[in-house]
Scaffold this active site. Structure first.
Site, mmCIF file in Angstrom:
data_model
loop_
_atom_site.group_PDB
_atom_site.id
_atom_site.type_symbol
_atom_site.label_atom_id
_atom_site.label_comp_id
_atom_site.label_asym_id
_atom_site.label_seq_id
_atom_site.Cartn_x
_atom_site.Cartn_y
_atom_site.Cartn_z
ATOM 1 N N SER A 138 96.087 94.826 53.786
ATOM 2 C CA SER A 138 95.408 93.849 52.952
ATOM 3 C C SER A 138 94.383 93.058 53.762
ATOM 4 O O SER A 138 93.467 93.625 54.341
ATOM 5 C CB SER A 138 96.440 92.932 52.291
ATOM 6 O OG SER A 138 95.835 92.108 51.337
ATOM 7 N N ARG A 300 92.898 90.827 46.203
ATOM 8 C CA ARG A 300 92.722 89.382 46.102
ATOM 9 C C ARG A 300 91.238 89.056 45.925
ATOM 10 O O ARG A 300 90.366 89.869 46.253
ATOM 11 C CB ARG A 300 93.264 88.675 47.354
ATOM 12 C CG ARG A 300 94.714 89.038 47.639
ATOM 13 C CD ARG A 300 95.392 88.047 48.563
ATOM 14 N NE ARG A 300 94.602 87.752 49.738
ATOM 15 C CZ ARG A 300 94.811 86.676 50.510
ATOM 16 N NH1 ARG A 300 95.751 85.826 50.201
ATOM 17 N NH2 ARG A 300 94.077 86.482 51.582
ATOM 18 N N SER A 399 97.416 81.899 46.949
ATOM 19 C CA SER A 399 96.638 82.565 47.998
ATOM 20 C C SER A 399 95.706 83.604 47.385
ATOM 21 O O SER A 399 95.719 84.785 47.741
ATOM 22 C CB SER A 399 97.560 83.193 49.034
ATOM 23 O OG SER A 399 98.522 84.027 48.426
#
Length: 598
Positions: A138, A300, A399
């Site tokens: 990630s 994300r 987050s």
């Protein structure tokens, strides 16, 4: 692997016995995002052997759980990470994962090209596979990698599956015949490439959360996208087209995969303006008002918007969640079918995230739930709700992890990026910006002021000492009653299962013994949590003050929150005494660090 073998032999030759013990006497364990560690030699690192061992453990466990395992198959995806020094790359580790299963007669859906992490849980559900693995680290630094494991429901695995897989890994640590044989990927008749089918299906499903396609096709707004040297570029371009947009302007230096992340010190868009510099400068040059940034595996999303004063606002995860929550509910209201009941509608967040969705839910009549940190807890709960006829609109973790809709039961930066663009486009037709709409949300549902940041700590013993002191604060088995001048009303410790606010003193959230997390509710209404990261050597803190919509003196609230955080750091973390290193502040994070703490 000759390179990792050489690392061990060098340590042995040089008498570095402590490092040998550290590497060889501990195994990888499941954290908030799978089996994650640095790439290198040793049983607690990610390398060819540990990936083979963990896959063998998965095979053994899945064989017990699913009699039809060899009919349904297994999904494997990977990002673009690589490390020359140890011959580790995501592609190689994905091939070894596939080889273990192919050698045992399991059909494997191995993507022929790198994909965003959300594509693996999506494919598991679409293809009816029993499970899947994504090889990725990630947003973590370039030396890291992981096997992120998804169950048949499309959610990351939780207990007891993680513990049972670890047991099975121990029981079959010796590599089987052909487990090393990655040529099976090219020769086995059990190999499948799901790339085209899954990509087409994903983009089609994405249209379910597109509500203003006509506006999108006509907008004059420009968007810049950075994929942070990762996998996101092609997929975000396709997602924008699916919504009717012109594709966003890519940051050329960061568009293509680069496992060295050569233009950023850390490939984490959550770090804010300092790592977004190239995209912000490009946006100014191109006349784009909104920047969307996906992390290297595109699960994300960070968002920045140019303000009227010429400065950029980088939204926090909590601020973006307020906007997404408002938007997804507004779209649901406008498109709801006859007879649909708002009481069957849900939104979710992790417990360390802002309670803004809870405030919206209380006013609008839908349901809100919180979970332990990590999307593995959200994904499983969302699946349970869907199976019971409920409707889930949105879920998030602070987050910058967002789940818009339920096509993917995990955070998804690709869908979040294009939903952001549609939201900005709609607001632009009303003469509003994202930042202005955020203020409107707070005026309606209450002000939520949150601060989040972290300290780096590379010594597990120090971390344990800090949290054990909080559990024995003044006397054995007693928690603090105050923090400096701030009185504590309740304490919840999910590591031990204690919650002083409950009649039986037991936490409603599940016990999580493998992580440290204590939450303090203060007399002044602030809620603050200290926890360790499940993926990085960090002690994180989260603090939020909530005030009613009519509250006018927000400066006082912000100052009170700042002082409380200073007290929390000084009295509970004692950074100078414990040798903690102040981390880079997250967007909206704590920015007034005492020199002694830094």
């Amino acid at each position: 692997n000759p390179k990792t073998k050489e690392q061990i032999e060098n340590l042995l030759r040089n008498g570095r016995n402590k490092e040998l013990r550290d590497r060889l006497c501990r195994r990888l364990t499941f954290g908030t995002a799978g089996l994650r560690s640095a790439m290198g030699a040793g049983f607690c690192y990610i390398n060819d052997l540990t990936v083979i061992q963990s896959t063998q453990g998965m095979y053994k466990y899945l064989e017990k759980c699913f009699p039809d395992f060899k009919q349904r198959g297994f999904v494997v995806g990977y990002d673009t990470r690589g490390q020359v020094t140890s011959s580790c790359s995501s592609l190689r580790l994905a091939k070894l994962t596939a080889a273990v299963l192919l050698a045992k007669g399991v059909p494997v859906y191995l993507f022929s090209r790198y994909v965003p992490t959300p594509f693996v849980p999506y494919a598991v559900q679409q293809l009816g596979a029993v499970a899947g693995v994504m090889i990725t680290a990630s947003h973590n630094r370039k030396a890291a990698s992981s096997q992120k494991v998804y169950w048949e429901n499309g959610a990351q695995i939780t207990s007891p599956h993680d513990k049972e897989i670890l047991k099975c890994i121990e029981e079959c640590a010796e590599p089987w015949d052909d487990s090393w044989n990655e040529t099976l990927v090219d020769t086995s008749t059990l190999m499948r490439d799901p790339l085209q089918k899954i990509c087409a299906s994903y983009m089609e499903d994405l249209k379910k959360i597109c509500h203003h396609r006509k506006l999108n096709t006509q907008t004059n707004l420009k968007f810049v996208h950075t994929s942070f040297h990762g996998v996101g570029h092609d997929y975000v371009q396709s997602a924008f087209r699916a919504f009717g947009f012109q594709p966003p302007i890519p940051v050329p230096e960061q568009k293509d995969p680069d496992p060295d992340f050569s233009t950023v010190k850390c490939p984490n868009p959550e770090e804010g303006e300092s790592v977004l510099e190239l995209s912000l400068r490009l946006a100014e040059k191109e006349g784009a008002r909104v920047v969307v940034a996906t992390d290297p595996d595109a699960d994300r999303l960070a968002v920045a918007e140019l303000q009227d004063n010429g400065r950029w606002k980088v939204f926090t995860g909590n601020e973006l969640a307020a906007l997404f929550g408002w938007w997804m509910f507004t779209c649901w209201q406008e498109n709801r079918s006859k007879g649909s009941d708002v009481k069957n509608v849900y939104m979710l967040a992790t417990t360390v995230s802002s309670k803004i969705l809870k405030a919206i839910a209380l006013k609008e009549g839908f349901q809100f739930e919180d979970t332990l940190p990590g999307f593995k807890w959200i994904g499983g709960r969302v699946k349970d709700l869907l199976d019971n006829g409920k409707e889930v609109l949105f879920a998030f973790e602070e987050s910058i992890g967002f789940m818009c809709g339920t096509s993917v039961l995990d955070k998804d930066g690709v869908s979040a990026a294009v939903v952001t663009a549609e939201m900005a486009t709609f607001l632009d037709t009303k003469g509003q910006t994202l930042a202005q709409q955020l203020m409107e949300i707070y005026k309606i549902y209450g002000h939520h002021i949150s601060k989040t940041s972290y300290f780096l700590c590379y010594d597990p013993a120090t971390i344990k000492r800090i949290f054990e002191r909080l559990r024995n604060f003044g006397s054995p088995n007693s928690y603090p009653e105050c923090c400096g001048a701030y009185s504590i009303l309740h304490v919840r410790d999910v590591t031990t299962g204690y919650d002083s606010s409950q009649p039986n003193k037991k936490s409603v959230l599940p016990v999580s013994k493998n992580s440290q997390m204590i939450t303090f509710t203060f007399q002044n209404g602030c809620v603050a949590t200290l926890r360790t990261s499940g993926t990085e050597p960090k002690i994180k803190y989260y603090a939020e003050m909530c005030a009613p919509p009519e509250q006018s003196d927000l400066a006082f609230l912000e100052e009170d929150l700042r002082k409380l955080i200073d007290a929390l750091i000084e009295h509970f973390l004692e950074p100078s005494k414990n040798g903690l290193v102040w981390g880079d502040p997250l967007p909206g994070g704590h920015d007034s660090v005492p020199l002694s703490a830094a």
